[in-house]
Design an enzyme around this catalytic site. Structure first.
Site, mmCIF file in Angstrom:
data_model
loop_
_atom_site.group_PDB
_atom_site.id
_atom_site.type_symbol
_atom_site.label_atom_id
_atom_site.label_comp_id
_atom_site.label_asym_id
_atom_site.label_seq_id
_atom_site.Cartn_x
_atom_site.Cartn_y
_atom_site.Cartn_z
ATOM 1 C CE LYS A 131 -3.023 -0.210 3.076
ATOM 2 N NZ LYS A 131 -4.070 -0.179 4.088
ATOM 3 C CE LYS A 143 -2.473 -1.144 11.107
ATOM 4 N NZ LYS A 143 -3.114 -0.233 10.132
ATOM 5 C CG ASP A 183 -6.049 0.260 12.007
ATOM 6 O OD1 ASP A 183 -5.889 0.392 10.789
ATOM 7 O OD2 ASP A 183 -6.690 -0.689 12.492
#
Ligand code: NDP
Length: 463
Positions: A131, A143, A183
């Site tokens: 991405k 992440k 997130d």
């Protein structure tokens, strides 16, 4: 000439072997990362789509790019102790997976949700590599998060948790090292507490260490809206290319969080009617078009359940259970809640009801089987890695503004975001065509994202 002949021979060998090599890497990943189902799922999805790339570029096989790219550069797990409002000690688990830094510092959000485990963080980190590459900006993939559940916690509990989380995380991040963002369960409030603690520990104002910051201390205008808006820009490009548009379309959006709300808002501004939205408990149907200001009031301000909507809006209905939302008839489906929201059953229902396009706002919201089914039925699929890249792209724009110590207007940022999303569609489309999968943007996005990272890895030696 000799070199060219060698290339042809190598390609022929690779053609025979590419498939076997990919399956071998997938088997190894499963054996070495037992029980990590979400991670296995994304590795299978990405790697299998790369077969034509390996045939054309046998040098990637030779340099073991696949074996290296599926192994995170570093993964950290840590204890997060904190004290709740009753004075009791609570212990959560923190994660940061630094997956790939070939094209820039690790970049990717933090997720706070009770379902978080190493598999979920690794799947998200792996997707983030491709991405981030697609955005054309210099950011690597990472992440993190925690199994902490922010639901029902007081502001002070959230603050104490964030401070404890950052007390360990700070040693692993930095504006040139690893830059986390939000997130699921991590919005402006949490980023504020995390930034405050980082600044205090480091005794330095390193604005670019986190993105999604508040506007008073280095945040970027349009970051909050960016993922949802970007999803609609990408999906709109795809629809236009296939002679469709959002105008007059019935749209169903799952979720009612950051991505869902701003996707719904932009789709509405493009002439669509958003008929249904949900949270993890149930979904609302409003045939007159969902009132997004009311949803924002309930979810962003009051932090209540979406069920509240029907008490305040005449004619709207509420149904228990989240997945039932896919039984609502629509032209465009925008899954913006969480992973594996649409499995084969929901995919069949959507196709039966006449869906023409699916735009993935959440990460991996459709199972691999569901995606294959959509493609087989000729449904347009805007894959998450490409379609929801607007959030991280605007985070990178926030980093640029922090480095330059200036800020752009909302319109300037949105214009850049739009340009990035239009470009992501173009490169995904071109890659799909070049590698023999015209119209398959899932494969196109994987290939376009992979090539840049693979080439950077090739240039940097075996590391
Ligand atoms: P939020 O926490 O703001 O919202 C998540 C929404 O999904 C909430 O309405 C939540 O309901 C709902 N939901 C329904 N089922 C579930 C479930 N099983 N687990 C978690 N949430 C559920 O998150 P975001 O909008 O930021 O993220 C949504 C998706 O988009 C995620 O997949 C995320 O990875 C992805 N994404 C987010 C980006 C961003 O910039 N924020 C960027 C790129 C991707 P409830 O209110 O009941 O919790």
């Amino acid at each position: 000439m000799g070199y060219e002949i060698n290339q042809v021979i190598e390609s022929a060998i690779a053609g025979k072997n590419a498939k076997d090599i990919i399956e071998k890497v997938i088997d190894d990943v499963k054996a070495r990362n037992k029980g990590e189902e979400e991670f296995h799922q994304t590795v299978e999805e990405v790697l299998r789509s790369l077969e034509p790339v390996l045939v054309k570029h046998p040098e990637y096989i030779k340099e073991s790019i696949l074996n290296r790219i599926v192994e995170p550069e570093r993964q950290v797990m840590f204890r997060v102790p904190w004290v709740d409002d009753n004075g009791d000690v609570q212990v959560n688990r923190g994660f940061r997976v630094q997956f790939n830094s070939a094209i820039g510092p690790y970049k990717g959000g933090l997720r706070f949700h009770p379902s978080v485990n190493l598999s979920i963080i690794k799947f998200l980190g792996f997707e983030q590599i491709f991405k981030n590459s697609l955005t054309s900006l210099p950011i690597g993939g990472g992440k993190g998060g925690s199994d902490f559940d922010p639901k029902g916690k007081s502001d002070r509990e959230i603050m104490r948790f964030c401070q404890s989380f950052m007390t360990e995380l700070y040693r692993h991040i930095g504006q040139d090292v690893d830059v986390p963002a939000g997130d699921i369960g991590v919005g402006a409030r949490e980023i504020g507490y995390l930034f405050g603690q980082y600044k205090r520990i480091r005794n330095a104002y390193e604005g670019g260490v986190l993105t999604g910051k508040g506007l008073t201390y280095g945040g970027s205008l349009a970051r909050k809206e960016a993922t949802g808006f970007g999803l609609i820009y990408f999906t709109n490009e795809m629809l236009n290319y296939h002679k469709h548009s959002f105008e007059g379309k019935r749209v169903v959006v799952s979720g009612s969080g950051n991505v869902a709300i701003y996707a719904a808002e932009k789709a509405t501004s493009f002439g669509a009617t958003v008929i249904a939205m949900c949270d993890s408990a149930g979904y609302i149907v409003d045939e007159n078009g969902v009132d997004l200001e009311l949803v924002k009031q309930i979810k962003e301000v009051e932090r209540k359940r979406i069920k509240e909507y029907v008490a305040r809006k005449e004619g709207a209905q509420y149904f228990e259970g989240q997945k039932g939302i896919w039984s609502v008839k629509c032209d465009v489906a925008l899954p913006c809640a969480t992973q594996n929201d649409i499995s084969i059953e929901e995919a069949k229902l959507l196709v039966e009801n006449g869906v023409i396009a699916v735009g993935e706002g959440a990460n991996m919201p459709c199972t691999n089987e569901a995606v294959d089914y959509f493609l087989e039925k000729g449904i347009l699929v805007a894959p998450a890695k490409a379609a929801n890249a607007g959030g991280v792209a605007t985070s990178a724009l926030e980093m640029s503004q922090n480095s330059m110590r200036l800020s752009w207007t909302f319109e300037e940022v949105e214009e850049k975001l739009k340009g990035i999303m239009v470009n992501i569609f173009a490169i995904s489309k071109d890659a799909a065509e070049e590698y023999g999968n015209e119209g398959n943007y899932v494969v196109g996005a994987n290939i376009a994202g992979f090539l840049k990272v693979a080439d950077a890895m090739m240039s940097q030696g075996i590391i």
